[in-house]
Design a protein around this motif. Sequence first.
Motif, PDB file in Angstrom:
ATOM      1  N   UNK A   1       7.272  -3.106   2.528  1.00 34.05           N
ATOM      2  CA  UNK A   1       7.239  -2.844   1.091  1.00 34.05           C
ATOM      3  C   UNK A   1       6.303  -1.712   0.704  1.00 34.05           C
ATOM      4  N   UNK A   2       5.614  -1.095   1.659  1.00 33.73           N
ATOM      5  CA  UNK A   2       4.692  -0.008   1.328  1.00 33.73           C
ATOM      6  C   UNK A   2       5.454   1.189   0.772  1.00 33.73           C
ATOM      7  N   UNK A   3       4.817   1.917  -0.137  1.00 37.78           N
ATOM      8  CA  UNK A   3       5.414   3.122  -0.707  1.00 37.78           C
ATOM      9  C   UNK A   3       5.186   4.294   0.235  1.00 37.78           C
ATOM     10  N   UNK A   4       6.257   5.011   0.559  1.00 35.07           N
ATOM     11  CA  UNK A   4       6.163   6.174   1.440  1.00 35.07           C
ATOM     12  C   UNK A   4       6.041   7.431   0.583  1.00 35.07           C
ATOM     13  N   UNK A   5       5.020   8.217   0.863  1.00 36.16           N
ATOM     14  CA  UNK A   5       4.764   9.460   0.136  1.00 36.16           C
ATOM     15  C   UNK A   5       4.901  10.626   1.108  1.00 36.16           C
TER      16      UNK A   5
ATOM     17  N   UNK B   1       0.808  -1.206   0.000  1.00 35.35           N
ATOM     18  CA  UNK B   1       0.000   0.000   0.000  1.00 35.35           C
ATOM     19  C   UNK B   1       0.844   1.260   0.000  1.00 35.35           C
ATOM     20  N   UNK B   2       0.222   2.362   0.412  1.00 34.45           N
ATOM     21  CA  UNK B   2       0.857   3.667   0.416  1.00 34.45           C
ATOM     22  C   UNK B   2       0.718   4.304   1.796  1.00 34.45           C
ATOM     23  N   UNK B   3       1.776   4.940   2.255  1.00 37.07           N
ATOM     24  CA  UNK B   3       1.749   5.681   3.516  1.00 37.07           C
ATOM     25  C   UNK B   3       2.034   7.143   3.208  1.00 37.07           C
ATOM     26  N   UNK B   4       1.036   7.987   3.400  1.00 40.96           N
ATOM     27  CA  UNK B   4       1.197   9.433   3.208  1.00 40.96           C
ATOM     28  C   UNK B   4       1.685  10.010   4.532  1.00 40.96           C
ATOM     29  N   UNK B   5       2.916  10.515   4.542  1.00 42.72           N
ATOM     30  CA  UNK B   5       3.533  11.001   5.781  1.00 42.72           C
ATOM     31  C   UNK B   5       3.279  12.498   5.880  1.00 42.72           C
ATOM     32  N   UNK B   6       2.208  12.861   6.584  1.00 42.46           N
ATOM     33  CA  UNK B   6       1.817  14.259   6.748  1.00 42.46           C
ATOM     34  C   UNK B   6       2.445  14.804   8.022  1.00 42.46           C
ATOM     35  N   UNK B   7       3.754  14.897   8.005  1.00 37.22           N
ATOM     36  CA  UNK B   7       4.521  15.357   9.157  1.00 37.22           C
ATOM     37  C   UNK B   7       5.419  16.519   8.742  1.00 37.22           C
ATOM     38  N   UNK B   8       5.954  17.205   9.746  1.00 34.99           N
ATOM     39  CA  UNK B   8       6.936  18.245   9.494  1.00 34.99           C
ATOM     40  C   UNK B   8       8.302  17.627   9.216  1.00 34.99           C
TER      41      UNK B   8
END
Length: 297
Positions: A117-121, A96-103
Amino acid sequence: MDTVDSAETVAVVGLGAVGTAFAASLAEAGHEVVACGRRPLERIEITDERGTRAYPVGWAGSPEDAGPVPFVVLATKIHDTPATAEWLARLTADGGHVVVAQNGVDHRERVEPLVGAAAVVPALVYLNAERTAPGSVRVRRTERDLVLPDDAAAKAAANLFETSGLTVETHADFRTAAWRKMLTNVAANPITALTGRRVEVLTEPAVADLALAVLREAVAVGRAEGAQLTDADATRTLAWLQGLAPGSTTSMLQDREAGRRLEYDGLTGTIARLGDRHGEAVEANRALLALLSAISA
């Protein structure tokens, strides 16, 4: 608002101001949102220029209650990332995908070891979000809401946010984009937290001079890290901050008001450490770091 043709299941880890805003926007777009955290939530409420709306959400109270999902939004503070390891492992067991909404400027390095194996966005969040109660958020919009890299994984995330009401941009030079967002954080967050005042404090001449010194140091460090920044970025960032909607707040000020741990090490601390690495003088940032450390303790 129209909803998406193909709804996805999205887990949101970190239901602070930003996480709640994302959960509400995704639920409004028609996605199935799972709020991950100890506090039970059955609905998310958002207030913005269009009024107040509420949307139902699912809830997982522990990692054992969560299963793999195609999309995860990680919206915790930088220093809370290690505590999400078990959540992320279960939620990304099928990729899957992990949307990293961090500073910060190191989203992938921070999260990739936790998600297999997840895609980091990496995601740069510009909307101004204020948590008003558990599951409730007030959002003040800027000219942009979310900036993502220009790659295949980010395009999948951008499609997720289509019709969510959020304005999504992609940026080919994401290193520079991340550093430009970092500039807004290293000036506004520390100064509002230390003064106990909202962003209007940055319009006062003496405070503006301090903010500009902090920004110029951060520009020098960003350039040393390979970002395409110029001295004009410092003055543009200060002008942008001074032009935010009245009443706009920062995450660090909200954390101080709530008695929570402050995110200073991932922001001001990063400037100090990278300044040492590159031999850049960052005395204004060091002064803020010392004060932030004192009030956080």
